[in-house]
Design a protein around this motif. Structure first.
Motif, PDB file in Angstrom:
ATOM      1  N   ARG A 109       2.374  -1.464 -15.646  1.00 15.17           N
ATOM      2  CA  ARG A 109       1.509  -1.809 -14.399  1.00 15.17           C
ATOM      3  C   ARG A 109       0.821  -0.456 -13.822  1.00 15.17           C
ATOM      4  O   ARG A 109      -0.038  -0.818 -13.164  1.00 15.17           O
ATOM      5  CB  ARG A 109       2.329  -2.286 -13.427  1.00 15.17           C
ATOM      6  N   ALA A 110       1.269   0.319 -14.164  1.00 18.71           N
ATOM      7  CA  ALA A 110       0.790   1.686 -13.390  1.00 18.71           C
ATOM      8  C   ALA A 110      -0.451   2.045 -13.782  1.00 18.71           C
ATOM      9  O   ALA A 110      -1.400   2.767 -13.415  1.00 18.71           O
ATOM     10  CB  ALA A 110       1.695   2.847 -13.196  1.00 18.71           C
ATOM     11  N   TRP A 133      -9.459  -3.148  -0.433  1.00 20.63           N
ATOM     12  CA  TRP A 133      -8.694  -2.010   0.151  1.00 20.63           C
ATOM     13  C   TRP A 133      -7.183  -2.528   0.054  1.00 20.63           C
ATOM     14  O   TRP A 133      -6.294  -1.900  -0.389  1.00 20.63           O
ATOM     15  CB  TRP A 133      -9.039  -1.777   1.572  1.00 20.63           C
ATOM     16  N   PHE A 134      -6.885  -3.741   0.401  1.00 17.28           N
ATOM     17  CA  PHE A 134      -5.708  -4.096   0.333  1.00 17.28           C
ATOM     18  C   PHE A 134      -5.052  -4.109  -1.246  1.00 17.28           C
ATOM     19  O   PHE A 134      -3.947  -3.671  -1.504  1.00 17.28           O
ATOM     20  CB  PHE A 134      -5.430  -5.699   0.791  1.00 17.28           C
ATOM     21  N   PHE A 135      -5.962  -4.813  -2.160  1.00 18.68           N
ATOM     22  CA  PHE A 135      -5.362  -4.475  -3.419  1.00 18.68           C
ATOM     23  C   PHE A 135      -5.161  -3.114  -3.861  1.00 18.68           C
ATOM     24  O   PHE A 135      -4.332  -2.616  -4.560  1.00 18.68           O
ATOM     25  CB  PHE A 135      -6.418  -5.130  -4.356  1.00 18.68           C
ATOM     26  N   GLN A 137      -3.963  -0.797  -2.420  1.00 22.87           N
ATOM     27  CA  GLN A 137      -2.869  -0.171  -1.648  1.00 22.87           C
ATOM     28  C   GLN A 137      -1.748  -0.547  -2.660  1.00 22.87           C
ATOM     29  O   GLN A 137      -0.569   0.114  -2.521  1.00 22.87           O
ATOM     30  CB  GLN A 137      -2.453  -0.726  -0.308  1.00 22.87           C
ATOM     31  N   LEU A 138      -1.711  -1.733  -3.483  1.00 23.69           N
ATOM     32  CA  LEU A 138      -0.844  -2.138  -4.339  1.00 23.69           C
ATOM     33  C   LEU A 138      -0.536  -0.730  -5.453  1.00 23.69           C
ATOM     34  O   LEU A 138       0.368  -1.012  -6.031  1.00 23.69           O
ATOM     35  CB  LEU A 138      -1.130  -3.551  -4.864  1.00 23.69           C
ATOM     36  N   TYR A 139      -1.528  -0.082  -5.539  1.00 21.28           N
ATOM     37  CA  TYR A 139      -1.402   0.971  -6.562  1.00 21.28           C
ATOM     38  C   TYR A 139      -1.310   2.338  -5.947  1.00 21.28           C
ATOM     39  O   TYR A 139      -1.275   3.283  -6.460  1.00 21.28           O
ATOM     40  CB  TYR A 139      -2.719   0.924  -7.456  1.00 21.28           C
ATOM     41  N   GLY A 140      -1.120   2.350  -4.519  1.00 28.23           N
ATOM     42  CA  GLY A 140      -0.707   3.515  -3.766  1.00 28.23           C
ATOM     43  C   GLY A 140      -1.942   4.283  -3.679  1.00 28.23           C
ATOM     44  O   GLY A 140      -1.536   5.624  -3.783  1.00 28.23           O
ATOM     45  N   ILE A 141      -3.202   4.150  -3.657  1.00 26.62           N
ATOM     46  CA  ILE A 141      -4.168   4.829  -3.710  1.00 26.62           C
ATOM     47  C   ILE A 141      -4.553   5.208  -2.337  1.00 26.62           C
ATOM     48  O   ILE A 141      -4.708   4.352  -1.384  1.00 26.62           O
ATOM     49  CB  ILE A 141      -5.621   4.228  -4.110  1.00 26.62           C
ATOM     50  N   PRO A 142      -4.680   6.346  -1.692  1.00 27.93           N
ATOM     51  CA  PRO A 142      -4.905   6.818  -0.499  1.00 27.93           C
ATOM     52  C   PRO A 142      -6.188   6.096   0.001  1.00 27.93           C
ATOM     53  O   PRO A 142      -7.201   6.173  -0.668  1.00 27.93           O
ATOM     54  CB  PRO A 142      -5.246   8.446  -0.707  1.00 27.93           C
ATOM     55  N   SER A 143      -6.238   5.669   1.485  1.00 20.92           N
ATOM     56  CA  SER A 143      -7.214   5.001   1.810  1.00 20.92           C
ATOM     57  C   SER A 143      -8.582   5.443   1.693  1.00 20.92           C
ATOM     58  O   SER A 143      -9.682   4.855   1.166  1.00 20.92           O
ATOM     59  CB  SER A 143      -7.240   4.591   3.275  1.00 20.92           C
TER      60      SER A 143
ATOM     61  N   PRO B   7       4.274   4.687  -2.179  1.00 23.42           N
ATOM     62  CA  PRO B   7       3.667   3.473  -2.550  1.00 23.42           C
ATOM     63  C   PRO B   7       4.424   2.313  -1.692  1.00 23.42           C
ATOM     64  O   PRO B   7       3.596   1.235  -1.559  1.00 23.42           O
ATOM     65  CB  PRO B   7       4.034   3.665  -3.947  1.00 23.42           C
ATOM     66  N   ARG B  10       3.284   2.100   1.521  1.00 23.05           N
ATOM     67  CA  ARG B  10       1.591   1.670   1.541  1.00 23.05           C
ATOM     68  C   ARG B  10       1.302   0.350   1.285  1.00 23.05           C
ATOM     69  O   ARG B  10       0.480  -0.324   2.063  1.00 23.05           O
ATOM     70  CB  ARG B  10       0.894   2.746   0.600  1.00 23.05           C
ATOM     71  N   THR B  11       2.256  -0.131   0.351  1.00 23.78           N
ATOM     72  CA  THR B  11       2.211  -1.667  -0.030  1.00 23.78           C
ATOM     73  C   THR B  11       2.422  -2.573   1.303  1.00 23.78           C
ATOM     74  O   THR B  11       1.684  -3.515   1.534  1.00 23.78           O
ATOM     75  CB  THR B  11       2.864  -2.012  -1.129  1.00 23.78           C
ATOM     76  N   ALA B  14      -0.284  -2.411   4.049  1.00 25.64           N
ATOM     77  CA  ALA B  14      -1.330  -3.022   3.711  1.00 25.64           C
ATOM     78  C   ALA B  14      -0.977  -4.719   3.633  1.00 25.64           C
ATOM     79  O   ALA B  14      -2.022  -5.356   4.180  1.00 25.64           O
ATOM     80  CB  ALA B  14      -1.721  -2.704   2.112  1.00 25.64           C
ATOM     81  N   SER B  95       1.421  -8.073 -11.551  1.00 26.59           N
ATOM     82  CA  SER B  95       1.130  -7.192 -12.664  1.00 26.59           C
ATOM     83  C   SER B  95       0.840  -5.728 -12.228  1.00 26.59           C
ATOM     84  O   SER B  95       0.284  -4.764 -13.050  1.00 26.59           O
ATOM     85  CB  SER B  95      -0.315  -7.667 -13.372  1.00 26.59           C
ATOM     86  N   SER B  96       0.884  -5.658 -10.864  1.00 24.08           N
ATOM     87  CA  SER B  96       0.617  -4.394 -10.232  1.00 24.08           C
ATOM     88  C   SER B  96       1.740  -3.369 -10.084  1.00 24.08           C
ATOM     89  O   SER B  96       2.911  -4.196 -10.083  1.00 24.08           O
ATOM     90  CB  SER B  96      -0.060  -4.434  -8.853  1.00 24.08           C
ATOM     91  N   PRO B  97       1.823  -2.329 -10.002  1.00 21.14           N
ATOM     92  CA  PRO B  97       2.991  -1.523  -9.744  1.00 21.14           C
ATOM     93  C   PRO B  97       3.698  -1.780  -8.394  1.00 21.14           C
ATOM     94  O   PRO B  97       4.980  -1.125  -8.134  1.00 21.14           O
ATOM     95  CB  PRO B  97       2.891  -0.053 -10.001  1.00 21.14           C
ATOM     96  N   ALA B  98       3.100  -2.386  -7.416  1.00 17.59           N
ATOM     97  CA  ALA B  98       3.682  -2.495  -6.352  1.00 17.59           C
ATOM     98  C   ALA B  98       5.109  -3.096  -6.132  1.00 17.59           C
ATOM     99  O   ALA B  98       5.337  -4.123  -6.909  1.00 17.59           O
ATOM    100  CB  ALA B  98       2.735  -3.442  -5.248  1.00 17.59           C
TER     101      ALA B  98
END
Lengths: 358, 273, 280
Positions: A109-110, A133-135, A137-143, B7, B10-11, B14, B95-98
Motif C-alpha cells: 500500500r505504501a 490534499w485529503f487523499f 494525507q492518507l500517504y503522509g505527504i507533507p502539505s 502518518p 496526518r491522516t 485530514a 488500499s492506502s497505507p493510512a
C-alpha cells in the motif's frame, strides 16, 4: 500449435521449487515490479462457485505500461483488486515490488495507488483541491509537497482552473481527472488503473492517455491498465495480456500479437443483416480461426470480421456467405487489430463474449 | 519524529478537516442542523412546564444538546463507511497505507467540531428562553462532557464496523435506532436512577449504552434537581472512560477483522468483479 | 383515467420503496420501533414531570400519547414529496416523471398516499403497543375510547388530514424542485416546527401570543383535536365535527397554497435548468 501458443510457451516460467515471490523476482529479473503466479480467485454465488481468475501468470517490468485486455467479466478487475490489496487470492501468488499481497499488504500500500474509471470518489462539499490534499494525507505527504504535486499533476491534465470548485459541481470528465491526479499523488511506483477512460469523450480520453504515458516514461512508474478498449491498449501499452474467462490467452507487445496472425483479416459488409445463428457455419470452415460481427444500423448492413490463415480461406468465406443467401456489398482485407487477435484465440469477438456472459 | 510528520496524526487531521470543512464551508448548515433538536427540546420543555415541574426543563434542553451529537454519531459515523463504500472511498482508504483508526478518530473529532455550533445554539437558546435552575460544577461538567462524547463516538466507531458487516439498509437501521436509543438513554428525562419511570431490568440494560451513563453524569454535574442519583458521579466518569477504551479497542479489532474478511470474500468494494 | 393510472402506479412504487425488505415482518418492525419509542419517550417526559409535581393525570397522558403518535404519522408522510424529488433527481427517475404527460403531481400524490398507508399501519401498532406498555409501566388506566365509531372517526380525521399534509408536502417539495442544497434537511426542520405548533404534546395556549394564535388555526392542530375527541373518553361528536370542519378548511387552503407554490417552482426550476440536476 499456433504462433500465439508458442509465444506463451516461450514466456519465462517460474519453477515450482522456488520458494518465495521475492526470491523469484530477484533471480529472474530485478526490474520486475508486478508478478502473478498461478493466481486463482473464486467467488460464491447463488449458482455456486464462480471462477473469476483461473491460474493466471504475469510479470510486469519497471516503467512498463501493461494492458490487461478482455471483455467485461473476463477477470480484469478481480486481478487489479487482488494486486491493490483489496481482495485475497483463493490460491496462487501475487506480488508487487517484491511484497506478497497476502502477507505484506501494508508494504504494498505504501508504494502503489489505483483508480477506476467507474469511481467518482470524493467529498461533495469539499473542493477538488481539498479532496486531493485529503487523499495525499492518507500517504503522509507533507502539505507543502502535496500542494506542489496537486498543481503539477493538475496542470498536466488541464484541471488547474477547476481545482477550487466543489467536487459535486464538477462534470464527469473533470471528476475523472481528479481521480487520475489522485492515483499519482503519492509518487507511486506501481499504479493500477481500471478502465481509466470509460465513458469519456474522445478528447478527454486522449489527454488522459497522454498523461499516463508521461507518468510511465518520465517517472519510471509501472502502470497496469485493465481495459476492454483496444484502441487504448494499442495507443499506450508496451505489452498486453489478453484475458478471457479468467485465463491469460496471450501476452506480448500489441504489434507482435497482431503480427502473429499472419494473413490480413477479411472484412465483409453483407445485407440483409443476418441472424447470429446463420453465421455459425463460418466458424467451421477450414482456415477460419474465428469471426465477429457488428451491425451498421444506419446503413442496414452487417459487418463481419473473419480471421483467416490464408488468401484461399478468405475466398471460401466469401463463397459461403453468398451461398447462404446474403449479398456481399463489399469486402476487403485489413491489417489485423487486437480484437482480431482475440477472435483468433477465442473464436468469437468481445461483443459476443459479453453477450454470452449476460 | 515530529508530530506533523506522523502518518497517523496526518491522516486523522485530514479526515477531521474534511468533516469540519463540509460543515463550516456552508455556515447555513448550523442553522439547519439546529432546527430539529431545538424544536424537540422546546416541546419537551413545554411539557415539563405545562404539566409538571418547570425545574425539570433543563433535562429537555440538555437532551436537545446531546441528541445533536447522537444524531451525528448515527448518521455521520456509524453509517459513514457504508456510504464511503457506495461511492468508492472505502476501497481508497483500505488500499492506502493510512491506519483505519486514524480515519475514524479524525471523523469523530471532525463530527464533534461540526456538531458543536448547533449543539451550542440549542443550549444557548434553551437557557435564554427557559432559564432552568442549574448549579454546575464546571470542571466536572467539562470532564464528564468530554468522556461522554469520547464513549459516544467510540460507540459510533464500533457501530461503523457492524454497519460494514450488515449494513445494506444503513438508513433504515439508523431510523430504527435513533429514537429507541434516545428513549432508553434518557436523553429528555432520567431513564436511570430515583425518578426513572422504568423498571430496574430496563434501567440495568440501559446502563450498557454510554449515552445513558453520560446523560446521568451530565445531569449530576450540572446540578439539576434530581432526587436520587443513579450512581456517584466519579464512578460514572470512570465507567465512561472504560467504555470509551473498550469500544475503541473493539472497533479497531472489528475493523481489522472485517477488512480481512472483506479481502477474503470480496466485499470491500461494491463492485464484485 | 390515465391520471388515476399514474397515481395507482406511483402508490405501488411508493409501497415497494417503503416495504422492499427481504423479510417484510423485520421491515415493518424496523419502521415501527422508531415511532413507538418516540411515543413512549414523550409519555415518559410527562410521567417524570407530573409525578414530581404530584399532578399526574391519566387523561393528560392519553392527550400526549395520541398527539405523539399522530405527530410521527404526519411528519413521516408529509415529507415524502420532497424525498421523492430529491431522491428522484439522484436516480434520474424524477426528470422522467416530470416530462410524462401528467408531469409529477400524480406521482407525488401516489407516493404520498403510499406513505400515508404505511405510516397509518405503524401508527396504529405504536398506539396499541404504547397503550399496553405504558398502562403497565406507569401502572395506570389510560382513558381511551376504543369502539367501532371512535376508530372510524379517527381514521376519518386521518383521511381529512391528508389535504393539509400533502399541501405542506407540496410547499416543501416546491423548494426541493429548484434547490441545490438543504432540501434533505428542510423537512426535518419543518417537522420540528410541527411538533411545537400542532398541539402534539402540549396545548398551544401555552405558547406566547401571537404565536399561539397562529398555531391555533393550523389544520394540523384541528386534526389533533378532532382525533383526541374521537379517542379519549369525554370527547363529543359535535366538537369532533367542528374540528374536522376547521381541519378541512385549513387543509384546502394549505393544499391550494402548496399547489400554487409548486407550479411557481416548476417554472422557476425549468428557467434555472435544475429539474434534472443532481444536488450535493
Amino acid at each position: 500449435m499456433n504462433v500465439l501458443d508458442e509465444r506463451l510457451n516461450d514466456a519465462p516460467k517460474i519453477r515450482e521449487d522456488q520458494p518465495g515471490l521475492r526470491n523469484v523476482m530477484n533471480r529472474v529479473d530485478a526490474e520486475i515490479t508486478v508478478e502473478v503466479d498461478g493466481l486463482r480467485r473464486e467467488f460464491d454465488s447463488k449458482e455456486g462457485k464462480v471462477t473469476a481468475l483461473d491460474g493466471v501468470n504475469l510479470q510486469v517490468r519497471k516503467g512498463e505500461i501493461f494492458g490487461v485486455l478482455g471483455p467485461n467479466g473476463a477477470g480484469k478487475t478481480t486481478m487489479i483488486r487482488i494486486l491493490s490489496t483489496l481482495l485475497l487470492p483463493t490460491s496462487g501468488k501475487a506480488g508487487v515490488m517484491g511484497f506478497d499481497v497476502e502477507k505484506e499488504p501494508e508494504k504494498i500500500r505504501a508504494v502503489i495507488n489505483m483508480a477506476s474509471g467507474a469511481e467518482r470518489a470524493g467529498y461533495d462539499f469539499i473542493s477538488a483541491r481539498g479532496n486531493l490534499w485529503f487523499f495525499s494525507q492518507l500517504y503522509g505527504i507533507p502539505s507543502e509537497e502535496a500542494h506542489k504535486r496537486i498543481n503539477e499533476l493538475s496542470d498536466m491534465l488541464g484541471l488547474q482552473n477547476y481545482l477550487d470548485r466543489k467536487f459535486y459541481a464538477l462534470s464527469t470528465g473533470y471528476k475523472q481527472r481528479v481521480t487520475l491526479v489522485r492515483a499519482f499523488i503519492n509518487d507511486p511506483k506501481v499504479v493500477f488503473l481500471d478502465e481509466p477512460t470509460i465513458g469519456l469523450d474522445v478528447m478527454t480520453a486522449l489527454s488522459i492517455r497522454e498523461y499516463i504515458l508521461k507518468q510511465a516514461k518520465e517517472h519510471g512508474r509501472t502502470i497496469l491498465i485493465a481495459t476492454h478498449n483496444m484502441a487504448e491498449v494499442d495507443a499506450i501499452c508496451n505489452r498486453v495480456a489478453i484475458i478471457d474467462k479468467g485465463k491469460i490467452l496471450a501476452c506480448d507487445t500489441p504489434a507482435a500479437l497482431k503480427r502473429s496472425l499472419g494473413a490480413p483479416s477479411l472484412v465483409l459488409e453483407v445485407s440483409p443483416v443476418p441472424a447470429p445463428a446463420s453465421l455459425e457455419p463460418l466458424g467451421k470452415l477450414d482456415g477460419v480461426k474465428g469471426y465477429t460481427s457488428s451491425v451498421d444500423e444506419e446503413r442496414g448492413l452487417s459487418r463481419i470480421q473473419v480471421v483467416v490463415d490464408s488468401d484461399g480461406s478468405a475466398q471460401s468465406v466469401i463463397d459461403s456467405v453468398r451461398k447462404s443467401g446474403m449479398t456481399v456489398v463489399s469486402n476487403w482485407r485489413q491489417q489485423a487489430t487486437l480484437e482480431e487477435v482475440f477472435v483468433a484465440l477465442v473464436g468469437r469477438g468481445f461483443r459476443e463474449r459479453e453477450h454470452e456472459a449476460a | 519524529m515530529k508530530l506533523h510528520s506522523n502518518p497517523w496524526l496526518r491522516t486523522a487531521y485530514a479526515r477531521l478537516w474534511v468533516r469540519a470543512k463540509s460543515i463550516y464551508g456552508e455556515p447555513l448548515w448550523v442553522a439547519v442542523n439546529v432546527g430539529f433538536p431545538f424544536f424537540t427540546s422546546f416541546s419537551f420543555t413545554m411539557v415539563y412546564r405545562a404539566y409538571g415541574l418547570g425545574a425539570y426543563a433543563g433535562f429537555a434542553i440538555l437532551g436537545g444538546v446531546m441528541i445533536s451529537f447522537w444524531g451525528n454519531v448515527l448518521w455521520s459515523m456509524a453509517s459513514q463507511f457504508n456510504w464511503d463504500k457506495q461511492v468508492g472511498l472505502f476501497e481508497i482508504y483500505i488500499s492506502s497505507p493510512a491506519p483505519i483508526t486514524a480515519i475514524l478518530v479524525g471523523m469523530s473529532l471532525g463530527g464533534i467540531l461540526g456538531t458543536a455550533p448547533s449543539a451550542a445554539m440549542v443550549a444557548i437558546l434553551g437557557w435564554v428562553i427557559f432559564a432552568p435552575p442549574i448549579h454546575p460544577f464546571w470542571p466536572a461538567v467539562v470532564l464528564v462532557f468530554s468522556l461522554t462524547l469520547a464513549s459516544l463516538y467510540a460507540m459510533g466507531m464500533a457501530l461503523s464496523s457492524l454497519y460494514l458487516a450488515y449494513g445494506r439498509e444503513a438508513d433504515s437501521v439508523n431510523e430504527a435506532l435513533h429514537e429507541p436509543v434516545s428513549l432508553i438513554s434518557g436523553v429528555y428525562f432520567p431513564s436511570v436512577g430515583g425518578i426513572s419511570p422504568f423498571p430496574f431490568a430496563v434501567q440495568a440494560a440501559a446502563s450498557l449504552v454510554p449515552l445513558t451513563i453520560g446523560m446521568d453524569a451530565l445531569r449530576q454535574s450540572l446540578g439539576f434537581p434530581i432526587k436520587v442519583a443513579f450512581i456517584p458521579l466519579y464512578i460514572e466518569a470512570l465507567i465512561l472512560a472504560l467504555m470509551a477504551l473498550i469500544l475503541l479497542l473493539a472497533s479497531s479489532r472489528a475493523l481489522r477483522f472485517l477488512e480481512n474478511k472483506g479481502r477474503r470474500t470480496g466485499s470491500i468494494a461494491v463492485r464484485q468483479r | 383515467m390515465s391520471v388515476l393510472r399514474s397515481i395507482v402506479a406511483s402508490v405501488r412504487v411508493g409501497w415497494y420503496r417503503e416495504f422492499n425488505w427481504t423479510n417484510p415482518l423485520l421491515g415493518f418492525s424496523m419502521r415501527t420501533v422508531g415511532p413507538l419509542a418516540g411515543v413512549i419517550a414523550a409519555s415518559s417526559v410527562y410521567f417524570v414531570g407530573s409525578s414530581a409535581a404530584r399532578s399526574f393525570s391519566p387523561s393528560q397522558l392519553a392527550f400526549i400519547l395520541i398527539g405523539a403518535a399522530l405527530y410521527t404519522h404526519v411528519a413521516a408522510y408529509s415529507w415524502v414529496p420532497t424525498l421523492a424529488i430529491a431522491e428522484g433527481k439522484w436516480t434520474y427517475v424524477f426528470p422522467q416523471v416530470f416530462i410524462s404527460p401528467h408531469s409529477s403531481l400524480p406521482y407525488l400524490t401516489g407516493r404520498t398516499l403510499a406513505s400515508f398507508f404505511s405510516s397509518t399501519l405503524t401508527v396504529i401498532v405504536s398506539l396499541v403497543l404504547s397503550f399496553f406498555i405504558l398502562s403497565s409501566v406507569f401502572n395506570t388506566s389510560i382513558p381511551f375510547t376504543v369502539t367501532p365509531l371512535s376508530v372510524t372517526l379517527l381514521f376519518f380525521a386521518m383521511l381529512v388530514n391528508i389535504l393539509a399534509a400533502f399541501g405542506l408536502g407540496l410547499l416543501l417539495s416546491a423548494y426541493a424542485l429548484f434547490a441545490t442544497k438543504f432540501e434533505w434537511a428542510l423537512p426535518t426542520y419543518v417537522a420540528g416546527l410541527l411538533m411545537v405548533f400542532s398541539e402534539a404534546l402540549f396545548p398551544v395556549s401555552f405558547l406566547p401570543h401571537p404565536v399561539s394564535d397562529v398555531a391555533n388555526v393550523l389544520p394540523f392542530t384541528e386534526f389533533m383535536r378532532a382525533s383526541r375527541q374521537a379517542m379519549i373518553q369525554g370527547g363529543d361528536v359535535y366538537s369532533y365535527f367542528s374540528y374536522i370542519g376547521l381541519a378541512t378548511l385549513g387543509g384546502v387552503i394549505l393544499l391550494a397554497m402548496g399547489f400554487l407554490a409548486f407550479r411557481y417552482a416548476e417554472n422557476r426550476a425549468r428557467r434555472l435548468g435544475v429539474i434534472d440536476k443532481k444536488t450535493a
